[in-house]
Scaffold this motif. Structure first.
Motif, PDB file in Angstrom:
ATOM      1  N   MET A 100       0.823  -1.194   0.000  1.00 56.10           N
ATOM      2  CA  MET A 100       0.000   0.000   0.000  1.00 56.10           C
ATOM      3  C   MET A 100       0.869   1.261   0.000  1.00 56.10           C
ATOM      4  N   PHE A 101       0.294   2.355  -0.510  1.00 55.40           N
ATOM      5  CA  PHE A 101       0.953   3.663  -0.433  1.00 55.40           C
ATOM      6  C   PHE A 101       0.675   4.196   0.962  1.00 55.40           C
ATOM      7  N   ASN A 102       1.541   3.853   1.908  1.00 56.76           N
ATOM      8  CA  ASN A 102       1.272   4.104   3.320  1.00 56.76           C
ATOM      9  C   ASN A 102       1.817   5.466   3.730  1.00 56.76           C
ATOM     10  N   SER A 103       1.008   6.521   3.499  1.00 58.43           N
ATOM     11  CA  SER A 103       1.393   7.871   3.889  1.00 58.43           C
ATOM     12  C   SER A 103       0.142   8.683   4.158  1.00 58.43           C
ATOM     13  N   GLU A 104       0.224   9.608   5.112  1.00 58.79           N
ATOM     14  CA  GLU A 104      -0.936  10.451   5.426  1.00 58.79           C
ATOM     15  C   GLU A 104      -1.300  11.372   4.267  1.00 58.79           C
ATOM     16  N   ILE A 105      -0.335  11.688   3.413  1.00 61.84           N
ATOM     17  CA  ILE A 105      -0.584  12.628   2.310  1.00 61.84           C
ATOM     18  C   ILE A 105      -0.532  11.914   0.958  1.00 61.84           C
ATOM     19  N   SER A 106      -0.824  10.605   0.959  1.00 60.15           N
ATOM     20  CA  SER A 106      -0.784   9.845  -0.296  1.00 60.15           C
ATOM     21  C   SER A 106      -1.809  10.353  -1.298  1.00 60.15           C
ATOM     22  N   GLY A 107      -2.945  10.871  -0.806  1.00 63.13           N
ATOM     23  CA  GLY A 107      -3.996  11.342  -1.700  1.00 63.13           C
ATOM     24  C   GLY A 107      -3.594  12.528  -2.551  1.00 63.13           C
ATOM     25  N   ASN A 108      -2.494  13.203  -2.194  1.00 69.14           N
ATOM     26  CA  ASN A 108      -2.061  14.352  -2.986  1.00 69.14           C
ATOM     27  C   ASN A 108      -1.656  13.980  -4.402  1.00 69.14           C
ATOM     28  N   VAL A 109      -1.248  12.732  -4.622  1.00 67.53           N
ATOM     29  CA  VAL A 109      -0.829  12.355  -5.977  1.00 67.53           C
ATOM     30  C   VAL A 109      -2.014  12.361  -6.939  1.00 67.53           C
ATOM     31  N   ILE A 110      -3.240  12.280  -6.415  1.00 70.38           N
ATOM     32  CA  ILE A 110      -4.424  12.358  -7.271  1.00 70.38           C
ATOM     33  C   ILE A 110      -4.479  13.718  -7.955  1.00 70.38           C
ATOM     34  N   ASP A 111      -4.248  14.758  -7.170  1.00 69.99           N
ATOM     35  CA  ASP A 111      -4.246  16.114  -7.721  1.00 69.99           C
ATOM     36  C   ASP A 111      -2.981  16.399  -8.513  1.00 69.99           C
ATOM     37  N   LEU A 112      -1.909  15.677  -8.214  1.00 71.85           N
ATOM     38  CA  LEU A 112      -0.616  15.915  -8.844  1.00 71.85           C
ATOM     39  C   LEU A 112      -0.522  15.298 -10.235  1.00 71.85           C
ATOM     40  N   CYS A 113      -1.203  14.196 -10.455  1.00 71.07           N
ATOM     41  CA  CYS A 113      -1.096  13.463 -11.726  1.00 71.07           C
ATOM     42  C   CYS A 113      -1.707  14.283 -12.861  1.00 71.07           C
ATOM     43  N   PRO A 114      -0.944  14.550 -13.938  1.00 71.35           N
ATOM     44  CA  PRO A 114      -1.470  15.397 -15.021  1.00 71.35           C
ATOM     45  C   PRO A 114      -2.416  14.675 -15.975  1.00 71.35           C
ATOM     46  N   VAL A 115      -2.501  13.349 -15.869  1.00 69.60           N
ATOM     47  CA  VAL A 115      -3.404  12.573 -16.735  1.00 69.60           C
ATOM     48  C   VAL A 115      -4.321  11.739 -15.853  1.00 69.60           C
ATOM     49  N   GLY A 116      -5.020  10.788 -16.419  1.00 70.96           N
ATOM     50  CA  GLY A 116      -5.988  10.010 -15.659  1.00 70.96           C
ATOM     51  C   GLY A 116      -5.439   8.720 -15.094  1.00 70.96           C
ATOM     52  N   ALA A 117      -4.106   8.639 -14.896  1.00 72.78           N
ATOM     53  CA  ALA A 117      -3.519   7.405 -14.375  1.00 72.78           C
ATOM     54  C   ALA A 117      -3.822   7.225 -12.889  1.00 72.78           C
ATOM     55  N   LEU A 118      -3.798   8.331 -12.127  1.00 68.00           N
ATOM     56  CA  LEU A 118      -4.103   8.283 -10.696  1.00 68.00           C
ATOM     57  C   LEU A 118      -5.295   9.193 -10.435  1.00 68.00           C
ATOM     58  N   THR A 119      -6.440   8.607 -10.159  1.00 69.34           N
ATOM     59  CA  THR A 119      -7.653   9.391  -9.903  1.00 69.34           C
ATOM     60  C   THR A 119      -8.241   8.983  -8.555  1.00 69.34           C
ATOM     61  N   SER A 120      -9.261   9.696  -8.155  1.00 73.95           N
ATOM     62  CA  SER A 120      -9.859   9.480  -6.841  1.00 73.95           C
ATOM     63  C   SER A 120     -10.797   8.278  -6.874  1.00 73.95           C
ATOM     64  N   LYS A 121     -10.547   7.298  -6.008  1.00 73.41           N
ATOM     65  CA  LYS A 121     -11.387   6.097  -5.970  1.00 73.41           C
ATOM     66  C   LYS A 121     -12.788   6.398  -5.425  1.00 73.41           C
TER      67      LYS A 121
END
Length: 256
Positions: free
Chosen positions: A186-207
């Motif tokens: 798992m991406f075990n970090s309190e701020i892991s969700g920031n990569v959703i906003d960081l990703c410039p394409v649709g590879a990482l989106t909000s589940k």
């Protein structure tokens, strides 16, 4: 401060900053995917190519890695050479990118859509089968469709430099390149969700937001985060009477 010319207009900018930052300070937008203000410079998407008229660099250079070091430097951001180079970069990025825009949660908010519309060609010369990449399980917040990934490495640098977790990395080489974890975890970090906003394409989106709504169906209100003591600035997006997602808003006075 040194004087440089950008598109035949003279400007005074700080010495030793990158050409991309100099253009940003004077109000000229240069397209980019991998560059981000708070992350280290990677220079691997090549979208920010510009032309330097010094007689020694006949080819376009990446503006995020090229420093403003000489007084009187001439930079061109809209020549035919630059436009053709950016068109070729977009074509290369789209070689294995799936035609997912109608079902992608990043649709209408996607850097790749915007840059393809602005700089891309109206046809593709690629006639081989597109490759597929296995999706990763990052946890309850991040939905992954890794076939859409363009290897900008923003998520990799964020994890290493800001989250302090070496979760993601670049695997393999050439056409087989992909972003993932070396071992399944798992991406075990309190701020892991920031990569959703960081990703410039649709590879990482909000589940939690997946397939809930489209951006043009949403209304947005500015708010603050009430779940922590910082009071971070946010945008609350709601469809009709239901809140469907909460997005971050830049506020340098609180947390950059």
């Amino acid at each position: 401060m040194i004087k440089i010319k950008i598109n035949n207009s003279e400007f005074f900018v700080k010495k030793n900053i990158s050409v991309l930052e100099a253009c940003k300070y004077v109000g000229i937008t240069i397209p980019r995917f991998c560059y981000h203000e708070t992350l280290s410079v990677a220079g691997n998407c090549r979208m920010c190519l510009v032309e330097i008229a010094d007689g020694r660099t006949p080819k376009p250079v990446s503006s995020c890695t090229f420093p403003v070091s000489m007084d009187g430097m001439q930079v061109f951001t809209d020549t035919p050479l630059v436009k053709k180079a950016r068109e070729n970069v977009v074509e290369a990025l789209l070689l294995n990118h799936p035609l997912d825009c109608p079902i992608c949660d990043q649709g209408c908010e996607c850097y790749l859509q915007d840059q393809t519309k602005t700089w891309g060609s109206d046809y593709s010369r690629f006639f081989f089968n597109k490759r597929g990449v296995e999706d990763k399980n990052c946890g309850p917040l991040i939905k992954t469709i890794m076939t859409r990934c363009i290897h900008c490495t923003r998520c990799v640098r964020f994890g290493t430099e800001i989250a302090g977790v070496d979760y993601m990395g670049t695997l393999n080489r050439g056409t087989s390149t992909e972003i993932g974890s070396y071992v399944s975890k798992m991406f075990n970090s309190e701020i892991s969700g920031n990569v959703i906003d960081l990703c410039p394409v649709g590879a990482l989106t909000s589940k939690p937001y997946a397939f809930k709504a489209r951006p043009w169906e949403l209304r947005s209100n500015e708010s603050i985060d009430l779940t922590d003591s910082t009071g971070s600035s946010t945008y609350v997006n709601f469809k009709e009477t239901e809140i469907v997602r909460v997005l971050p808003k830049n506020n340098n006075e609180i947390n950059e």
